[in-house]
Design a protein around this motif. Structure first.
Motif, mmCIF file in Angstrom:
data_model
loop_
_atom_site.group_PDB
_atom_site.id
_atom_site.type_symbol
_atom_site.label_atom_id
_atom_site.label_comp_id
_atom_site.label_asym_id
_atom_site.label_seq_id
_atom_site.Cartn_x
_atom_site.Cartn_y
_atom_site.Cartn_z
ATOM 1 N N ARG A 44 3.402 -11.504 4.215
ATOM 2 C CA ARG A 44 1.658 -11.019 5.265
ATOM 3 C C ARG A 44 0.992 -11.734 6.153
ATOM 4 N NH1 ARG A 44 -1.985 -11.074 0.680
ATOM 5 N NH2 ARG A 44 -3.656 -12.229 2.390
ATOM 6 N N SER B 100 1.046 0.161 10.094
ATOM 7 C CA SER B 100 2.208 0.968 9.527
ATOM 8 C C SER B 100 3.261 0.891 9.528
ATOM 9 C CB SER B 100 1.985 2.596 9.734
ATOM 10 O OG SER B 100 1.816 3.894 9.347
ATOM 11 N N ARG C 46 3.747 -2.125 7.201
ATOM 12 C CA ARG C 46 3.323 -2.106 5.868
ATOM 13 C C ARG C 46 5.243 -0.928 5.580
ATOM 14 N NH1 ARG C 46 -1.570 -0.529 7.569
ATOM 15 N NH2 ARG C 46 -3.323 -1.512 6.581
ATOM 16 N N ASP C 47 5.182 -0.349 6.007
ATOM 17 C CA ASP C 47 6.801 0.633 6.179
ATOM 18 C C ASP C 47 7.595 -0.302 5.617
ATOM 19 O OD1 ASP C 47 5.008 2.742 5.833
ATOM 20 O OD2 ASP C 47 6.177 3.257 7.946
ATOM 21 N N GLU D 160 2.538 -7.466 3.899
ATOM 22 C CA GLU D 160 1.019 -7.002 3.616
ATOM 23 C C GLU D 160 0.530 -6.845 4.709
ATOM 24 O OE1 GLU D 160 -1.680 -9.210 0.356
ATOM 25 O OE2 GLU D 160 0.837 -8.773 0.364
ATOM 26 N N VAL D 161 -0.065 -6.279 5.272
ATOM 27 C CA VAL D 161 -1.070 -6.449 6.506
ATOM 28 C C VAL D 161 -2.522 -6.651 6.253
ATOM 29 C CG1 VAL D 161 -0.991 -5.252 8.531
ATOM 30 C CG2 VAL D 161 1.218 -4.936 7.594
#
Length: 139
Positions: free
Chosen positions: A10, A30, A33-34, A38-39
């Motif tokens: 996170r 982004s 996340r990729d 969890e952002v």
């Protein structure tokens, strides 16, 4: 880059102060996340107190601050001080932006993690965060 946790890493991505340039922060969010993280993105014009409180509420493993305003020698020390006051000794404070190498070294001496200049490959940032969490978070 193996995640040792039984959940996604996170990360809180933040923009502090009056710096209104958030494209880089959104690109990093982004990319993380990729990479399976969890952002939580705080948006613009946050204070150091808001960032640390959000990190506590969201129980993050890392805080990433994007800064282009030149206020890095004020922002990072304030955040690291607040983190220490709140007992967040196992949370990574990292970030990037326009930060001279000598300032990066001084900030790292205060307890800030690696800071990344523009042009750093997002895979390198994701790997650094994952490796740091593997080495420093024990649950």
């Amino acid at each position: 880059m193996v995640n040792p946790l039984k959940r996604p890493v996170r990360v809180l991505v933040a923009k502090v102060g009056l710096d209104g340039h958030d494209r880089g922060a959104k690109v990093i969010a982004s990319a993380l996340r990729d990479a399976g993280m969890e952002v939580i993105y705080t948006g613009l014009r946050q204070t150091p107190e808001m960032v640390v409180n959000a990190a506590l509420q969201e129980d993050v493993d890392a805080i990433g601050v994007s800064i282009l305003s030149g206020a890095h020698m004020t922002v990072f020390p304030k955040i690291i001080t607040l983190m220490k006051e709140k007992g967040m000794n196992d949370v990574l404070l990292t970030g990037g932006g326009i930060i001279p190498e000598t300032d990066m070294q001084e900030l790292q001496g205060m307890g800030v993690g690696t800071l990344f200049p523009p042009g750093t490959h997002t895979h390198d940032i994701a790997s650094y965060i994952t490796d740091w969490v593997a080495a420093n978070r024990n649950f």
